[in-house]
Enzyme design. Structure first.
Site, PDB file in Angstrom:
ATOM      1  N   ASP A   1       1.322   8.375   3.895  1.00  0.00           N
ATOM      2  CA  ASP A   1       1.723   9.586   4.617  1.00  0.00           C
ATOM      3  C   ASP A   1       3.020   9.386   5.371  1.00  0.00           C
ATOM      4  O   ASP A   1       3.411   8.268   5.687  1.00  0.00           O
ATOM      5  CB  ASP A   1       0.631   9.992   5.610  1.00  0.00           C
ATOM      6  CG  ASP A   1       0.341   8.891   6.613  1.00  0.00           C
ATOM      7  OD1 ASP A   1       0.274   7.709   6.199  1.00  0.00           O
ATOM      8  OD2 ASP A   1       0.192   9.191   7.807  1.00  0.00           O
ATOM      9  N   GLU A   2       3.672  10.476   5.657  1.00  0.00           N
ATOM     10  CA  GLU A   2       4.832  10.543   6.540  1.00  0.00           C
ATOM     11  C   GLU A   2       5.869   9.447   6.290  1.00  0.00           C
ATOM     12  O   GLU A   2       6.287   8.765   7.204  1.00  0.00           O
ATOM     13  CB  GLU A   2       4.387  10.465   8.006  1.00  0.00           C
ATOM     14  CG  GLU A   2       3.459  11.589   8.392  1.00  0.00           C
ATOM     15  CD  GLU A   2       3.052  11.524   9.859  1.00  0.00           C
ATOM     16  OE1 GLU A   2       3.254  12.528  10.554  1.00  0.00           O
ATOM     17  OE2 GLU A   2       2.555  10.470  10.293  1.00  0.00           O
TER      18      GLU A   2
END
Lengths: 529, 524
Positions: B326-327
């Protein structure tokens, strides 16, 4: 560098927030240096100065010495034997305490002087204060000055502190009606209040939800109004214990018995006290605020508050007066008749005023002063000029800043709580907003500003009990504590963050379940029991 | 069927002597009963959380005597006194005369729970004052939790239960709690306490987000420097023994431990103990001294990851590994790639290559990967069967539709970020989420394997974890366990208030839902 002394200006201080200067709340004046003295836990003592007005036998200080010894050194105090005779100027073996004014057995009051000076240099290690209450504040500061090297040695740096509070009323409100708080939760809170230099415990004892205060004149109040009359009550002994525990920490107990609204729990124990609400021409079976139309009501209040005035030694009582709902009064024909008789027309504020004025006269006659919530002022109730008005509403009827101006321009003393409702939670570091509140940021004359005697952090209990009280309160309430103690200029967030993060780790070390401000860690984490 | 021997299991003594009392044996093989609507008799039980599939109770009361009550294995049970999982569970519920337990499926006494473990159960609670009972279950002790919730104490102190018949099974097989031990270190005791509370709420997955940017507390055998240098301090570390303790404690409660080692982003703490694993960021064609995500263009990265994940796949017995994803901040990669003419990769390609390599690695270890939704969004090539976890709240139903349409199983956590706190009764919001409320075929809906309540650690540590998690996570627990139609808030309030007090009584500092009280208030 001149000598090894660094002189801090308030604004420069941020640059030097080292280990030795991680104080919370920040003192009014501090000068410190990198020169440090070793402290040997086994031999270190707190001592009374020969010319101190307080001497051995002074309960407030004798017990404080014991507490701070335990807090500072704990079990370490006896682990490292150290030969007494070796004394160097680089060592400190005692803090000498000199109190100017005698008095160890009285209660702290709104007028108590909390000033102190702390001098730690080659010649002396001295705590000088006007009163024992100032000495307590100084002991807390001293305890925060002591630090420990990774090897475990205790040190204190050469330091000069002159300190005094910005506001005399620095309070914390706990609500023991929406949820009952065990006595231990209250006592633990008083300890942490002392670490933060709070000096007023505003005890919102009873409310709609329950009546845990055990009254000896009206025992039915708790028998019928508490959640559980065996387990969820505060006995006379409990109350005494709270008051004495607080006194020993220089904390006043401001008891609140909120009327005429917020009183549903009073009803079952005192038949006829509450207003029966009507639905059409019949009683609906529900009840509203205290019934202001009956003489019995005032007889009851008179007896009840006589007890309260005796049980709680503080000069002030908090009489509430907030959020009175007029709908029930409006529905009741007896109230309507009373309104007519008194010539109040349709103005129920006049009825409310009538009740409150009568109550205030009763309490005044017992030689007490009183604090009330802002509605009493907003509704133009005629109150004694020395009444303290507590401002709690953020926006309505006016922004709280404006309200502070209105209250003080009418010549009343004011307490600020509106921006400090700590039961309101949001995601993230909300302590910053709490911290940046400036209580005197309203338009008004210096005389008006002087009428602001302080403020209170409020932890209402709708969603709070002993399971979540502590982490929700600390270190967020610490932000309020510094705002009320330190100079107005101390408002740099980075400087505050470093100290507060350090302070919260110190709280953990002292066994307080204070929640984190941001990512990171403490050397001693909270351990589940 | 093997006779398990005679005797009785007396509590609190641990002697397992099974009594062959006359019991009614129910030979129903219980599958998952998604289709069944909850049926509750008129005398509705106010005590159960989460609500079982069907509950029939009668007003007839059965009494338990704490001194004599015991759990016993039914003669027909496939599990006996040697089944440690059950014996331990019996001990935990020791406050209760006799409950006879019969396991009809493979008891899985010594293995780890898995996504396919049968958690269904049916039991009858009937008899004279003698209180004989029969329980049909797998060995996961879920039904013991239900049983314990049926018992209440009269004001006289008598332990009582209504005669009842309960059939139960979970709606979703993956019911998780995510804890984050990187932003703040959580002491082992806190994790174990959380596992207890999870079992009280029939959660079955501990998603352990063990490392992140801030710290690397996982002590690796292969790469000890990762925690030596990357943890907050040497006391803020999970040793291999700590990890084993957590896994075994979880197993005894029928809870899987799903480890997450998030990469390539969220890895700043990895760089301290592993040279060159992070991408050096550039500023105006000069190294800026800062580091970005895992460096995807070095072979050394992949040999490191391969060894690390090999260790992880051995240490954590669960079939799934969470790989994060993620991210990822592409900025640092861009700058670096632009200044490295030898590696003219463009962003999507770099990620794609990286992800593909890691996913293949995990497959080769006979494990299944779980990734955060970005990996799907970034159109990396996902190995079929990879589970996608949806965490972004905005339009999450749309996202569920897309991911399941592409044939990937999903886990939902978007509406259940419990670290995002607000004033008041926010649990109702978590409670009323309907996970399958998206446009899609029945096959798509089948791909939703469950959800997770996440308590990220930016502002949470051992001081505030428990009251912040419970009973708010209980709302998610019931949503994932009970039937879709169990949505009556008033009923939920009544049951949850009791459940919360029960947790408090069991030593879990679950915070209040609204003004009121518990008989036994919590002490911190």
């Amino acid at each position: 560098m001149a000598g090894s002394t660094l002189r801090f200006s308030l604004l420069l201080a941020a640059a030097f927030a080292g280990r030795a200067t991680a104080l919370w709340p920040w003192p009014q004046y501090i000068q410190t240096s990198e020169l440090r003295y070793t402290i040997f836990p086994h031999s270190f003592q707190f001592q009374y100065h020969l010319s101190s007005a307080a001497q051995v036998g002074c309960s407030v200080l004798d017990e404080a010495f014991q507490r701070y010894r335990d807090l500072l050194f704990g079990s370490a105090a006896f682990r490292f034997p150290h030969p007494i005779e070796k004394r160097h100027t680089s060592e400190k073996n005692s803090l000498v305490v000199l109190v100017v004014t005698p008095g160890c057995d009285q209660f702290p009051s709104l007028g108590s002087v909390e000033n102190y000076t702390l001098t730690i240099n080659d010649e002396q290690c001295l705590l000088l204060s006007e009163t024992v209450w100032g000495a307590l504040r100084g002991l807390e500061t001293f305890s925060q000055l002591i630090w420990r090297s990774p090897e475990g040695t205790f040190y204190v740096n050469k330091t000069d502190i002159e300190d005094f509070p910005r506001f005399p009323h620095r309070g914390l409100l706990l609500d023991t009606s929406r949820h009952y708080l065990p006595l231990s939760s209250i006592l633990d809170t008083l300890d942490v209040m002392a670490y933060n230099k709070f000096n007023v415990f505003h005890w919102h004892l009873v409310d709609d939800s329950s009546f845990p205060y055990e009254s000896f004149t009206f025992p039915d109040l708790t028998k019928k109004g508490s959640y559980n009359p065996a387990t969820h009550i505060y006995t006379a002994q409990d109350v005494k214990e709270v008051i004495e525990y607080a006194r020993l920490r220089g904390i006043r107990v401001l008891a609140e018995f909120d009327t005429p609204g917020h009183t549903l729990s009073w009803g079952p124990g005192v038949p006829g006290l509450l207003t029966p609400c009507y639905s059409g021409s019949h009683p609906s079976g529900t009840f509203g605020p205290v019934n202001p139309a009956l003489n019995n009501t005032y007889e009851f209040m008179s007896t009840f508050f006589l007890e309260i005035s005796t049980v709680f030694p503080d000069f002030y009582l908090h009489l509430g007066g907030d959020e009175v709902d007029f709908t029930c009064w409006k529905s009741n024909p007896d109230i309507q008749a009373f309104m007519k008789k008194k010539g109040f027309g349709d103005d129920f504020k006049k009825l409310e005023s009538f009740y409150i004025q009568t109550l205030l006269d009763i309490v005044s006659a017992y030689g007490k002063g009183y604090v009330v919530w802002q509605e009493v002022f907003d509704n133009k109730v005629k109150v004694r000029p020395d009444t303290i008005i507590q401002v709690w509403r953020e926006e309505i009827p006016v922004k709280y800043v404006k309200e502070m101006a209105l209250v003080t321009s009418a010549g009343f003393r004011a307490l600020l709580s509106a921006p400090w409702y700590l039961n309101h939670i949001t995601y993230g570091p909300d302590w910053k907003e709490i911290y940046l509140v400036e209580p005197l940021a309203f338009e008004g004359s210096p005389e008006q500003k002087a009428l602001v005697i302080g403020g209170e952090a409020c932890m209402w209990g709708e969603y709070v009990d002993s399971t979540n009280l502590v982490p929700r309160l600390w270190p967020r309430a610490g932000a309020v504590a510094e705002r009320l103690w330190s100079n107005k200029m101390v408002s740099n967030l980075d400087f505050a963050f470093k100290r507060l993060a350090h302070f919260r780790c110190e709280l953990l070390r002292r066994g307080v379940q204070a929640q984190p401000l941001s990512v990171g860690y403490c050397d001693m984490e909270f351990e589940q029991t | 069927m093997e006779q398990r021997g005679l005797g009785r299991l007396r509590l609190p003594g641990l002697l397992a002597l099974l009594a062959a009392l006359g019991v009614l044996v129910v030979q129903a093989a219980l599958g998952r009963r998604r289709a069944q609507t909850p049926r509750i008799s008129a005398s509705r039980n106010q005590n159960l959380w989460p609500l079982p599939v069907t509950v029939r109770t009668t007003p007839r009361l059965l009494y338990l005597s704490p001194g004599n009550f015991f759990f016993g294995h039914s003669p027909t049970s496939k599990a006996g006194p040697s089944c440690a999982v059950l014996q331990e569970a019996f001990r935990r519920k020791m406050e209760l005369q006799k409950l006879e337990v019969s396991v009809i499926m493979d008891p899985e006494c010594d293995s780890f729970p898995s996504i396919t473990s049968d958690e269904s159960c049916e039991y009858l609670c009937h008899g004279n004052r003698l209180f004989t009972k029969l329980l049909v279950t797998d060995s996961r002790a879920r039904s013991l939790e239900t049983f314990s919730q049926l018992i209440y104490q009269h004001s006289s102190g008598t332990f009582t239960a209504n005669e009842s018949n309960i059939v139960d099974s979970p709606r979703f097989p993956h019911r998780g709690i995510l804890i984050d031990t990187s932003r703040h270190f959580l002491p082992i005791k806190t994790i174990l306490k959380t596992l207890d509370a999870m079992a009280f709420n029939k959660f079955n997955v501990l998603h352990w987000h063990i490392v992140d940017d801030q710290s690397f507390p996982y002590q690796s055998i292969t790469f000890p420097e990762l925690s030596n240098k990357g943890s907050y301090s040497l006391s803020h570390v999970y040793t291999p023994n700590d990890v084993r303790t957590v896994i075994e404690y979880a197993r005894f409660r029928g809870i899987r431990v799903l480890p997450e080692f998030d990469s390539p982003g969220h890895t700043a703490s990895w760089g301290k103990g592993q040279k060159d694993v992070l991408t050096p960021c550039y500023h105006s064609r000069e190294p800026s001294g800062t580091f970005g995500p895992i460096n995807p263009i070095l072979n050394s990265t992949y040999s490191f990851l391969s060894k690390l994940f090999k260790e992880i796949s051995t240490v954590f017995p669960d079939k799934f590994i969470h790989l994060g994803g993620d991210e990822v901040d592409f900025h640092c990669w861009y700058e670096t790639l632009l200044t490295t003419p030898l590696h003219p990769f463009l962003k999507p390609l770099a990620l794609e290559v990286g992800v593909e390599v890691v996913l293949d690695m995990i497959s080769a270890m006979k494990k299944t990967s779980i990734v955060w939704q970005e990996v799907f969004d970034d159109e990396g090539k996902l190995t079929p069967g990879t589970v996608v976890q949806v965490w972004k709240k905005r339009n999450f139903h749309m996202k569920l539709r897309k991911i399941t349409a592409a044939g990937f199983p999903v886990i939902i956590s978007a509406p259940w970020y419990l670290d995002l706190i607000s004033y008041g009764e926010d649990w109702t919001g978590y409670y009323l989420v309907e996970p399958l409320n998206f446009a899609g075929t029945p096959e798509q809906k089948q791909l939703v394997i469950g959800g997770e309540a996440c308590i990220w650690g930016e502002y949470v540590d051992a001081t505030n974890l428990t009251p912040r998690l419970w009973p708010r996570a209980s709302a998610v627990g019931e949503r994932l366990w009970s039937h879709q139609d169990v949505t009556d808030l008033e009923d939920a309030y009544r049951r949850l208030i009791r459940h919360r007090c029960r947790m408090v009584g069991r030593g879990i500092a679950a915070q209040p839902l609204l003004p009121g009280y518990c008989e036994h208030e919590g002490r911190m």
